[in-house]
Design a protein around this motif. Sequence first.
Motif, PDB file in Angstrom:
ATOM      1  N   ARG A 136      36.486  45.012  38.639  1.00 35.33           N
ATOM      2  CA  ARG A 136      35.723  44.146  37.892  1.00 35.33           C
ATOM      3  C   ARG A 136      36.452  43.050  37.337  1.00 35.33           C
ATOM      4  O   ARG A 136      36.000  42.055  37.061  1.00 35.33           O
ATOM      5  CB  ARG A 136      34.926  45.013  36.627  1.00 35.33           C
ATOM      6  CG  ARG A 136      34.057  44.008  35.774  1.00 35.33           C
ATOM      7  CD  ARG A 136      32.535  44.168  35.915  1.00 35.33           C
ATOM      8  NE  ARG A 136      31.925  43.602  34.849  1.00 35.33           N
ATOM      9  CZ  ARG A 136      31.610  42.154  34.840  1.00 35.33           C
ATOM     10  NH1 ARG A 136      32.183  41.245  35.536  1.00 35.33           N
ATOM     11  NH2 ARG A 136      30.972  42.020  33.579  1.00 35.33           N
ATOM     12  N   ASP A 162      36.349  39.773  38.871  1.00 38.65           N
ATOM     13  CA  ASP A 162      35.001  38.682  38.466  1.00 38.65           C
ATOM     14  C   ASP A 162      35.423  37.422  37.736  1.00 38.65           C
ATOM     15  O   ASP A 162      34.927  36.292  37.707  1.00 38.65           O
ATOM     16  CB  ASP A 162      33.763  39.394  37.784  1.00 38.65           C
ATOM     17  CG  ASP A 162      33.297  40.558  38.880  1.00 38.65           C
ATOM     18  OD1 ASP A 162      33.580  40.356  39.885  1.00 38.65           O
ATOM     19  OD2 ASP A 162      32.666  41.374  38.200  1.00 38.65           O
ATOM     20  N   ALA A 163      36.451  37.737  36.826  1.00 37.63           N
ATOM     21  CA  ALA A 163      37.080  36.744  36.281  1.00 37.63           C
ATOM     22  C   ALA A 163      37.666  35.529  36.787  1.00 37.63           C
ATOM     23  O   ALA A 163      37.479  34.475  36.271  1.00 37.63           O
ATOM     24  CB  ALA A 163      37.928  37.379  35.033  1.00 37.63           C
ATOM     25  N   HIS A 212      35.639  34.701  30.451  1.00 37.44           N
ATOM     26  CA  HIS A 212      36.529  35.865  30.727  1.00 37.44           C
ATOM     27  C   HIS A 212      36.155  36.878  29.700  1.00 37.44           C
ATOM     28  O   HIS A 212      36.317  38.151  30.165  1.00 37.44           O
ATOM     29  CB  HIS A 212      37.835  35.182  30.901  1.00 37.44           C
ATOM     30  CG  HIS A 212      38.278  34.389  31.998  1.00 37.44           C
ATOM     31  ND1 HIS A 212      39.604  34.008  31.901  1.00 37.44           N
ATOM     32  CD2 HIS A 212      37.625  33.775  33.122  1.00 37.44           C
ATOM     33  CE1 HIS A 212      39.657  33.425  33.292  1.00 37.44           C
ATOM     34  NE2 HIS A 212      38.621  33.296  33.755  1.00 37.44           N
ATOM     35  N   VAL A 239      33.650  39.749  30.790  1.00 39.10           N
ATOM     36  CA  VAL A 239      34.661  40.474  31.599  1.00 39.10           C
ATOM     37  C   VAL A 239      35.443  41.400  31.284  1.00 39.10           C
ATOM     38  O   VAL A 239      35.279  42.675  31.255  1.00 39.10           O
ATOM     39  CB  VAL A 239      35.054  39.666  32.873  1.00 39.10           C
ATOM     40  CG1 VAL A 239      35.750  40.726  33.838  1.00 39.10           C
ATOM     41  CG2 VAL A 239      33.885  38.823  33.460  1.00 39.10           C
TER      42      VAL A 239
END
Length: 104
Positions: free
Chosen positions: A56, A59-60, A68, A71
Amino acid sequence: MSEPMPGVESTAGDSDSDGDSDGPRSGEAYDPAAPAPLHVPREPTGDAGVDARLQRLADADHLTTDGHLEVYEDVHRGLRDALTALDARPGPPAPPTPYPESRS
């Protein structure tokens, strides 16, 4: 034959043939808040839940810096929950304790 120095961009005849550059293209202003993938390798841990949380983090890479935090908090919460679950699992029963001798 000279090698380019890290962190120094050459402006003489460079072209990005595949069009997949992480930096600003010519004519674009540098925006420090723009998404900039870090390409940090993630090694599998062997725990599917932990691996999913670590994945995951990728995703940032596609979010601006103000995105950010969400996340990182989500990943932190998931990893904390995984650690807490380790403590909650039932283990083997504790050995019986001997009865104290009676003093009569």
